[in-house]
Design a protein around this motif. Structure first.
Motif, PDB file in Angstrom:
ATOM      1  N   HIS A  74       5.110  -0.825  -9.976  1.00  0.00           N
ATOM      2  CA  HIS A  74       3.700  -0.522 -10.228  1.00  0.00           C
ATOM      3  C   HIS A  74       3.017   0.098  -9.013  1.00  0.00           C
ATOM      4  O   HIS A  74       1.792   0.070  -8.913  1.00  0.00           O
ATOM      5  N   GLN A  75       3.823   0.637  -8.086  1.00  0.00           N
ATOM      6  CA  GLN A  75       3.287   1.243  -6.866  1.00  0.00           C
ATOM      7  C   GLN A  75       2.316   0.311  -6.154  1.00  0.00           C
ATOM      8  O   GLN A  75       1.381   0.751  -5.484  1.00  0.00           O
ATOM      9  N   ALA A  76       2.572  -1.005  -6.294  1.00  0.00           N
ATOM     10  CA  ALA A  76       1.659  -1.988  -5.692  1.00  0.00           C
ATOM     11  C   ALA A  76       2.357  -3.238  -5.190  1.00  0.00           C
ATOM     12  O   ALA A  76       1.771  -3.998  -4.418  1.00  0.00           O
ATOM     13  N   ARG A  98       0.475   3.631   3.155  1.00  0.00           N
ATOM     14  CA  ARG A  98       0.757   3.185   4.512  1.00  0.00           C
ATOM     15  C   ARG A  98       2.150   2.565   4.678  1.00  0.00           C
ATOM     16  O   ARG A  98       2.716   2.575   5.776  1.00  0.00           O
ATOM     17  N   MET A  99       2.724   1.987   3.625  1.00  0.00           N
ATOM     18  CA  MET A  99       3.997   1.268   3.757  1.00  0.00           C
ATOM     19  C   MET A  99       5.148   2.221   4.039  1.00  0.00           C
ATOM     20  O   MET A  99       5.122   3.391   3.627  1.00  0.00           O
ATOM     21  N   PRO A 100       6.173   1.741   4.767  1.00  0.00           N
ATOM     22  CA  PRO A 100       7.395   2.552   4.883  1.00  0.00           C
ATOM     23  C   PRO A 100       8.082   2.604   3.522  1.00  0.00           C
ATOM     24  O   PRO A 100       7.849   1.758   2.659  1.00  0.00           O
ATOM     25  N   GLY A 101       8.918   3.558   3.300  1.00  0.00           N
ATOM     26  CA  GLY A 101       9.608   3.658   2.033  1.00  0.00           C
ATOM     27  C   GLY A 101      10.579   2.500   1.826  1.00  0.00           C
ATOM     28  O   GLY A 101      10.972   1.800   2.763  1.00  0.00           O
ATOM     29  N   VAL A 102      11.004   2.311   0.572  1.00  0.00           N
ATOM     30  CA  VAL A 102      11.955   1.246   0.251  1.00  0.00           C
ATOM     31  C   VAL A 102      13.252   1.402   1.044  1.00  0.00           C
ATOM     32  O   VAL A 102      13.781   0.416   1.569  1.00  0.00           O
ATOM     33  N   PRO A 103      13.803   2.628   1.210  1.00  0.00           N
ATOM     34  CA  PRO A 103      15.020   2.756   2.037  1.00  0.00           C
ATOM     35  C   PRO A 103      14.810   2.259   3.471  1.00  0.00           C
ATOM     36  O   PRO A 103      15.722   1.644   4.043  1.00  0.00           O
ATOM     37  N   ASP A 139       0.872  -1.176   0.000  1.00  0.00           N
ATOM     38  CA  ASP A 139       0.000   0.000   0.000  1.00  0.00           C
ATOM     39  C   ASP A 139       0.908   1.225   0.000  1.00  0.00           C
ATOM     40  O   ASP A 139       1.588   1.499   1.007  1.00  0.00           O
ATOM     41  N   PRO A 140       0.970   1.991  -1.099  1.00  0.00           N
ATOM     42  CA  PRO A 140       1.943   3.088  -1.191  1.00  0.00           C
ATOM     43  C   PRO A 140       1.709   4.196  -0.167  1.00  0.00           C
ATOM     44  O   PRO A 140       2.622   4.971   0.121  1.00  0.00           O
TER      45      PRO A 140
END
Length: 705
Positions: free
Chosen positions: A606-608, A582-587, A579-580
């Motif tokens: 795909h932001q998913a 609520r999720m923490p960022g990739v870093p 979930d773009p």
């Protein structure tokens, strides 16, 4: 292409009997290569073996190539895999994958695929099966000596399974044989007993096609004595051992190996007074300078033989020369025949018995073990007796009886000569062999089996599937035509987040070109052809520091991340819905994993979706691995994609194409010299990129300012 990896392989002066690894198999593969090259239907025969650079062996084994005839149609090719020094076959297993990689380089150097690969023995079977699968060519296997049969015999002699395993690595050998048999289009056996008895011990044997093609003998070398032939001196100085050198010879010619059962022969001779008066015993068992310098098995055999000679006081009755050259062997057979003697093979087990047909071709009757090959040779040639190799007393009686009837001896001698010419010539063997290959070729044509183009192409197109290759049927048809018209100069592949079965299914549904390479599961898996052949080297390579349990434990409970179903998880991939908002960022995800000591690649697309891969795995790394494995320059690789999980394969020194319908994640790549942003969408965008780079002609390489 023939593959025979262990022992000392050269075309002349073969060191038969030097050790347990340089025996009849070496002679077989050399003679088969020569015989095949002598047929009009065969253009070229390559025999691949191991290059050895070791002061303990002759310098000839370090040369890269050796021609097996003046016309150059057959050659030995020595591949430098593993340590440079000479190794016994049980120590070659860790280096077989290296051989496969180097053999692929050799195929690319030749510039064409072999029409068939034939591997000899378990070690070459494992490597050859993998090589044939990568190339998409028919695979033939000859075991020569099979692990299951060897284990059965050794246990029958009282050896413990753990002891057998330590000495022979027998379970690994058997698994290699099973693997080779799984992939073989044909198994070539020397005898019906081998085909129906020994191979029947292996899994799935009922569905395997076995051709019985007996080996041949060089009847120009192995022949009866003629006028002018000297048979009293073969260069071995045998006469100096003997008190009565003119008596008939009982000749044994074999490696100093416990399986050859030479000790039972000495016991049979020593315990039979009449036989000792009838004949001399001549044992030619390899070459040696000092027994202490032999390998452990050969040294043990020789110590036992010398003790038995001493125990029975056979001095003056037994010859056991230390040296002989390969060129001496035909003369030794002729000398034994001229003496009115016999050839004896008392081995515990004998898959075929090349020495038996060499003796028969020399006019020398035989007494041989009632096991394996000798049964069929004696049935065809009717030139001697079969004996129980475990019964020394009966062996002595049989030898004495065979020497007593001179009329029968002459009959056996003539039958042997006739039988060899009828059943055991190399020309006949090679012609039968080619008939079997023709059957394989017809079967593959009916099944439309695809051969790999990867060894011969000079450029490769790699496309993502969803929203790149597929999405517009009309443009995909045009792209498929372009790929087909490019022929064998262009390899086509896919790189996708889909798992393999899903990728294959959707490609068929859309009528896409059949890929030469499939990079699936976001770059964590590589397959070739129709997807049946996995690249195990890639799997081993990316297993570095991979700990999926630690990944799942670390990311459990993070907001906005939910594990995808089990069907989407792979051995080297952990996949989440993301979930773009609520999720923490990739870093932050990378940081959490690093703090746990887990080093991975995190792919967001795909932001998913989030895919966690081994640190060495990604689409881009997989593309570069494939290019390097098959000898392609990376600037001759065109990659096309549309989303974030394509980013790593788009950047770098390859040629990149981003299709017009790309996701926003790739916008930041605009302006990079080697990435072209197409206006057209889907496959039309790929075609636009091909045109931009002039990829099917003289490739236009972008230049940096």
């Amino acid at each position: 292409m023939h593959i025979s990896l262990h022992g000392l392989v050269r075309g002349s002066d073969i060191e038969l009997g030097r050790d347990a690894d340089t025996g009849g198999q070496i002679q077989y593969v050399i003679e088969l290569a020569r015989a095949l090259a002598g047929l009009d239907a065969v253009e070229r025969v390559d025999l691949l073996t191991r290059r050895i650079d070791d002061p303990r062996v002759d310098d000839s084994y370090r040369s890269e190539e050796e021609l097996l005839g003046a016309d150059g149609r057959a050659r030995i090719v020595r591949v430098p895999f593993g340590p440079r020094r000479y190794l016994r076959k049980e120590r070659l297993w860790p280096y077989l994958d290296c051989f496969v990689d180097l053999a692929l380089q050799y195929v690319r150097k030749v510039g064409r695929l072999p029409d068939v690969i034939h591997a000899h023995y378990a070690d070459a079977g494992q490597a050859g099966a993998r090589l044939a699968a990568l190339l998409g060519v028919p695979f033939i296997f000859t075991g020569h000596s099979l692990g299951r049969e060897k284990r059965r015999l050794l246990m029958g002699q009282g050896q413990q399974e753990a002891q057998i395993e330590r000495r022979y690595h027998i379970s690994r050998r058997i698994e290699a044989e099973e693997h080779a048999l799984d992939l073989a289009s044909l198994v070539v056996a020397s005898t019906r007993q081998e085909a129906e008895g020994q191979y029947a011990l292996y899994d799935n044997h009922k569905h395997r096609r076995v051709a019985v093609i007996p080996p041949g003998v060089d009847i120009a070398r192995f022949r009866p004595a003629g006028k002018g032939d000297r048979v009293d001196d073969c260069g071995c100085d045998i006469a100096r051992f003997l008190r009565h050198p003119r008596r008939p010879w009982i000749l044994a010619l074999a490696r100093a190996d416990e399986r050859k059962n030479l000790a039972t022969l000495v016991k049979a001779y020593g315990a039979h007074p009449r036989l000792r008066e009838q004949a001399n015993l001549v044992i030619v068992a390899g070459v040696r300078e000092r027994i202490g310098e032999l390998d452990k098995g050969a040294a043990q055999v020789w110590r036992e033989l010398l003790e038995l000679i001493d125990d029975y006081d056979l001095y003056g009755h037994v010859a056991y020369p230390k040296q002989h050259a390969p060129d001496h062997v035909p003369c030794i057979y002729r000398s034994a025949a001229a003496s009115g003697g016999l050839f004896v093979n008392p081995a515990w087990t004998e898959p075929f018995g090349l020495t038996l047909i060499e003796a028969a071709a020399s006019g020398l009757p035989v007494v041989a073990t009632d096991d394996g090959g000798p049964q069929e040779i004696l049935r065809h040639c009717r030139n001697g007796l079969l004996i129980d190799p475990h019964d020394a007393e009966a062996l002595g009686r049989s030898l004495s009886d065979a020497l007593s009837d001179r009329r029968r001896w002459r009959l056996w001698s003539q039958r042997g000569l006739q039988g060899v010419r009828q059943h055991y010539t190399w020309k006949g063997h090679a012609e039968h062999y080619l008939r079997e290959l023709a059957r394989i070729s017809r079967q593959r044509q009916r099944r439309r089996v695809q051969r790999s183009r990867l060894p011969t192409v000079d450029r490769m197109l790699i496309c993502d599937i969803d929203n790149t290759l597929i999405g517009d049927r009309e443009s995909l048809v045009r792209l498929s035509q372009v790929v087909a018209e490019a022929g064998d100069s262009l390899a086509f592949g896919i790189a996708t987040g889909r798992r393999l079965d899903s990728a294959v299914r959707v490609l068929k549904e859309w009528g896409a070109p059949v890929p030469d390479v499939l990079i699936t599961a976001v770059g964590s898996e590589v397959h070739y052809g129709t997807g049946t052949q996995a690249d195990h080297e890639w799997s081993q390579h990316i297993d570095f520091r991979w700990d999926r349990d630690a990944i799942i434990e670390t990311l459990r409970g993070l907001p906005g991340m939910r594990l995808q179903p089990a069907s989407e998880q792979r051995r080297h991939k952990v996949s989440y819905y993301a979930d773009p908002v609520r999720m923490p960022g990739v870093p932050a995800i990378r940081r959490a994993l690093r703090r746990r000591g887990v080093h991975v690649n995190v792919i967001y697309s795909h932001q998913a979706y989030i895919d966690i891969l081994p640190i060495r795995a990604s689409k881009g790394l997989a593309v570069r691995f494939v290019a390097d494995r098959w000898g392609l320059s990376i600037d001759h690789v065109l990659v096309a994609g549309d989303s974030g999980n394509d980013e790593e394969m788009l950047i770098g020194h390859s040629l990149g194409v981003v299709v017009g319908n790309h996701s926003a994640e790739l916008e930041r790549l605009k302006g990079l010299k080697r990435i072209y942003f197409a206006q057209a969408t889907h496959a039309a965008g790929v075609l636009e990129g091909i045109e931009h780079y002039q990829f099917l002609g003289r490739i236009r390489q972008p230049r940096y300012d």
